[in-house]
Motif scaffolding. Sequence first.
Motif, PDB file in Angstrom:
ATOM      1  N   GLY A 191      49.052  36.505  62.026  1.00 15.39           N
ATOM      2  CA  GLY A 191      47.553  36.164  61.819  1.00 15.39           C
ATOM      3  C   GLY A 191      46.629  37.118  61.477  1.00 15.39           C
ATOM      4  N   HIS A 192      46.316  38.052  62.341  1.00 10.87           N
ATOM      5  CA  HIS A 192      45.126  39.124  62.127  1.00 10.87           C
ATOM      6  C   HIS A 192      45.483  39.970  61.061  1.00 10.87           C
ATOM      7  N   LEU A 193      46.816  40.612  61.347  1.00  9.92           N
ATOM      8  CA  LEU A 193      46.842  41.857  60.254  1.00  9.92           C
ATOM      9  C   LEU A 193      47.280  41.521  58.891  1.00  9.92           C
ATOM     10  N   ILE A 194      48.016  40.352  58.804  1.00  9.58           N
ATOM     11  CA  ILE A 194      48.329  39.947  57.478  1.00  9.58           C
ATOM     12  C   ILE A 194      46.836  39.607  56.489  1.00  9.58           C
ATOM     13  N   ALA A 195      46.077  38.606  57.405  1.00 17.68           N
ATOM     14  CA  ALA A 195      44.754  38.504  56.775  1.00 17.68           C
ATOM     15  C   ALA A 195      44.051  39.718  56.470  1.00 17.68           C
ATOM     16  N   GLU A 196      44.047  40.776  57.156  1.00 21.51           N
ATOM     17  CA  GLU A 196      43.031  41.692  57.034  1.00 21.51           C
ATOM     18  C   GLU A 196      43.918  42.409  55.706  1.00 21.51           C
ATOM     19  N   SER A 197      45.047  42.520  55.613  1.00 26.74           N
ATOM     20  CA  SER A 197      45.805  43.181  54.613  1.00 26.74           C
ATOM     21  C   SER A 197      45.483  42.479  53.187  1.00 26.74           C
ATOM     22  N   ILE A 198      45.484  41.105  53.192  1.00 29.28           N
ATOM     23  CA  ILE A 198      45.135  40.474  52.143  1.00 29.28           C
ATOM     24  C   ILE A 198      43.941  40.450  51.653  1.00 29.28           C
ATOM     25  N   SER A 199      43.100  40.628  52.466  1.00 27.75           N
ATOM     26  CA  SER A 199      41.345  40.547  52.360  1.00 27.75           C
ATOM     27  C   SER A 199      41.079  42.080  51.654  1.00 27.75           C
ATOM     28  N   VAL A 200      41.874  43.225  52.110  1.00 26.99           N
ATOM     29  CA  VAL A 200      41.553  44.436  51.665  1.00 26.99           C
ATOM     30  C   VAL A 200      41.948  44.327  50.122  1.00 26.99           C
ATOM     31  N   ALA A 201      43.131  43.972  49.688  1.00 25.36           N
ATOM     32  CA  ALA A 201      43.819  43.969  48.565  1.00 25.36           C
ATOM     33  C   ALA A 201      43.035  43.338  47.620  1.00 25.36           C
ATOM     34  N   THR A 202      42.416  42.144  48.052  1.00 29.54           N
ATOM     35  CA  THR A 202      41.435  41.101  47.255  1.00 29.54           C
ATOM     36  C   THR A 202      40.320  41.884  46.782  1.00 29.54           C
ATOM     37  N   MET A 203      39.741  42.565  47.764  1.00 27.79           N
ATOM     38  CA  MET A 203      38.440  43.510  47.657  1.00 27.79           C
ATOM     39  C   MET A 203      38.617  44.696  46.703  1.00 27.79           C
ATOM     40  N   ARG A 204      40.030  45.179  46.619  1.00 25.13           N
ATOM     41  CA  ARG A 204      40.192  46.303  45.930  1.00 25.13           C
ATOM     42  C   ARG A 204      40.603  45.854  44.339  1.00 25.13           C
ATOM     43  N   SER A 205      40.949  44.552  44.205  1.00 30.66           N
ATOM     44  CA  SER A 205      41.750  44.312  42.936  1.00 30.66           C
ATOM     45  C   SER A 205      41.018  43.160  42.130  1.00 30.66           C
ATOM     46  N   LEU A 206      40.305  42.266  42.786  1.00 32.09           N
ATOM     47  CA  LEU A 206      39.745  41.135  42.138  1.00 32.09           C
ATOM     48  C   LEU A 206      38.303  41.307  41.981  1.00 32.09           C
ATOM     49  N   PRO A 207      37.544  41.196  40.718  1.00 31.79           N
ATOM     50  CA  PRO A 207      36.130  41.433  40.669  1.00 31.79           C
ATOM     51  C   PRO A 207      35.560  40.022  41.076  1.00 31.79           C
ATOM     52  N   SER A 208      34.259  40.057  41.477  1.00 31.29           N
ATOM     53  CA  SER A 208      33.643  38.683  42.083  1.00 31.29           C
ATOM     54  C   SER A 208      33.624  37.826  40.932  1.00 31.29           C
ATOM     55  N   LEU A 209      33.657  37.970  39.964  1.00 37.24           N
ATOM     56  CA  LEU A 209      33.654  36.895  38.806  1.00 37.24           C
ATOM     57  C   LEU A 209      35.052  36.078  38.796  1.00 37.24           C
ATOM     58  N   HIS A 210      36.195  36.852  39.433  1.00 29.46           N
ATOM     59  CA  HIS A 210      37.435  36.218  39.144  1.00 29.46           C
ATOM     60  C   HIS A 210      37.357  34.729  40.206  1.00 29.46           C
ATOM     61  N   PRO A 211      38.076  33.764  39.577  1.00 27.77           N
ATOM     62  CA  PRO A 211      38.130  32.261  40.193  1.00 27.77           C
ATOM     63  C   PRO A 211      38.846  32.578  41.655  1.00 27.77           C
ATOM     64  N   ILE A 212      39.971  33.485  41.747  1.00 28.49           N
ATOM     65  CA  ILE A 212      40.813  33.293  42.824  1.00 28.49           C
ATOM     66  C   ILE A 212      39.745  34.581  43.821  1.00 28.49           C
ATOM     67  N   TYR A 213      39.266  35.124  43.485  1.00 29.08           N
ATOM     68  CA  TYR A 213      38.261  36.012  44.757  1.00 29.08           C
ATOM     69  C   TYR A 213      37.198  34.944  44.970  1.00 29.08           C
ATOM     70  N   LYS A 214      36.679  34.057  44.047  1.00 27.00           N
ATOM     71  CA  LYS A 214      35.583  33.226  44.614  1.00 27.00           C
ATOM     72  C   LYS A 214      36.230  32.194  45.687  1.00 27.00           C
ATOM     73  N   LEU A 215      37.517  31.855  45.366  1.00 20.53           N
ATOM     74  CA  LEU A 215      38.269  30.875  46.067  1.00 20.53           C
ATOM     75  C   LEU A 215      38.521  31.387  47.626  1.00 20.53           C
ATOM     76  N   LEU A 216      39.050  32.875  47.430  1.00 19.64           N
ATOM     77  CA  LEU A 216      39.667  33.563  48.851  1.00 19.64           C
ATOM     78  C   LEU A 216      38.505  33.987  49.711  1.00 19.64           C
TER      79      LEU A 216
END
Length: 662
Positions: A364-389
């Motif tokens: 639950g916790h650790l995987i969610a955090e890892s996904i969130s950090v990767a998202t902030m580092r890799s997807l700009p705020s314009l990206h549809p998957i960023y907006k979705l997540l």
Amino acid sequence: MGKYTIRVATGDSLLAGSSNRVQLWLVGEHGDADLGKQLWPVWGKETEFEVKVPLHLGRLLFVKLRKHKSLLDSAWFCKWITVEGPGTQDKALFPCYRWVQGDGIICLPEGTARTLRDDPQNLFKKYREEELEERRKVYRWGSWKEGLILPIAGSTQWDLPRNERFLEDKDLDFSLSLAKGLKDLAIKGTLDFASGVKRLEDFKKIFPRGKTALAERIHDSWKDDDLFGYQFLNGANPMLLRRSKSLPARLVLPPKMDNLKTQLEKELRAGSLFEADFSLLDGVKPNVIIFKQQYVAAPLVMLKLQPDGRLLPMVIQLQPPHHGCPPPLLFLPSDPPMAWLLSKIWVRSSDFQIHQLQSHLLRGHLIAESISVATMRSLPSLHPIYKLLIPHFRYTMEINILARRSLVSEWGIFDLVVSTGSGGHVDILQRATASLTYRSLCPPYDLADRGLLDVKSSLYGQDALRLWGIINRYVEGMVGLFYKSDDAVKGDTELQAWCKEVTETGLQGAQNRGFPVSLESRAQLCHFVTMCIFTCTGQHASAHLGQLDWYSWIPNGPCTMRKPPPTSKDVTEKDIVDSLPDLHQARMQKTFTKFLGRHQPVMVALGQHTEEYFSGSGPQAVLKQFRKDLAAMDKEIEVRNASLKLPYEYLRPSMVENSVTI
């Protein structure tokens, strides 16, 4: 010349406003214009004004803003800005939903989601690159323990980016509730050393007054085999049970137990034999608490599924066989009642360890955090998957830092009161991480692999499949708006970098356990994003929400065991009481179970976030259908539960949080 109507929304939290002035610009395809307005943002308010711009700006691309510092840098939480006027096609939304600090210029792009392919003129290319460059400086990978997936860098919540920290309402509720729990523990806990537990019913001394209806039923029926088996299907940890494909090699049956072997083989042939194997705990070094040795077991439970859906234990082996040692004792329902009860208590204590560390903390916790950090580092705020997540990452980084500081840290709760503390818990997490597979995070695959798809009494299984399906349709709807072909997925370099960052960096090379390092089709993208959202919502809820129900009555889920596993069946109630946590340990377990398991007053249910990251009618229609599907599922669960003795609510959408926040 054009006239524009501007609305600026400030956050609702008490400190969201600012005493600093804010300057705005409009940026269009053909130029930009300083609006000449100096705003003073007020918390909870929307400021509206009109301006005339002497230039033809064309289609609006950005709103730029700058907060001018005076003597103090007074941070401002901006929710959004809307603009009506030439080049806006009705009303343009510029989402922000973040703190504005310092006096640098911030660009807010118009809220239409865009991949790189959607920007052939490269109007947003520079913005995307600069945003990610800046984010990578702020969202840095950290490390906690060797062999574990990576967290955000930082050792305290103050090390986090401001946007990842609790707002005042959440922070106040968390701090006050924790302070109250610690105060009660300090006052009542001092008396525990003078009094003790002599009978099992003495644990009622600390049975919480605010107990749930289900916790009361568990207290009344915890000795029953029916309830013992039920917990593997629908309890706090429904992730361990699996249908047996053969008799486990570790189950050594002595010649005197030919009848048991015959029964097991009969159930095996009928497809009704199940097992719960706690071998992950084998060899884990147990804790020493206040100079007293604690104990850990690695049980195996064999169970049979009855035609009426009840799951009943057939035999319990508390330790696997080891070379040079006598075969481990096997406990049966026909054994003396106290011996059989003690063996079940040992299983419940082992399940407490696996549940809290593997099912709850890791999955639950650790995987969610890892996904969130990767998202902030890799997807700009314009990206549809960023907006979705992005709505599904709220508060996750801070709650995880707090957990690493106080729950599983040196001298944290695990070290003070749990049998696997003082290093054993890290060993378990490392073992669980090494065996974590992509399939195990996806209920359709996980339930199939564990042979539970056709088990009607697995309410967790039914609800997990239903919720996964609803989330998957939501993701498919959003993905379909922005990716018209598999080639569009394969050609999205930002998306591919994100997937690789999740698997190779955050999850530390998890491709050998089935996690993708690239996304080759729309279907694969939808599956991966569904896994991300389900992990942050349903997966965590199924492991978190049951704690107060199932662990309030301490003998049903003891955090530690103070005596070694029994080597004979000559067991008395005193032997059981002496094995269970002492009154002080039990009170600590109750205190933190109540604190973490209570209803969260600052709670956003799945899909009910108010932030609008997407512009346009298409995404809004998809979100509306998502909420409609969730409401239908919620109602169906309510109707089903009304006829059940033990209602299952942990995946009811109105109770599932939109992110990991506690």
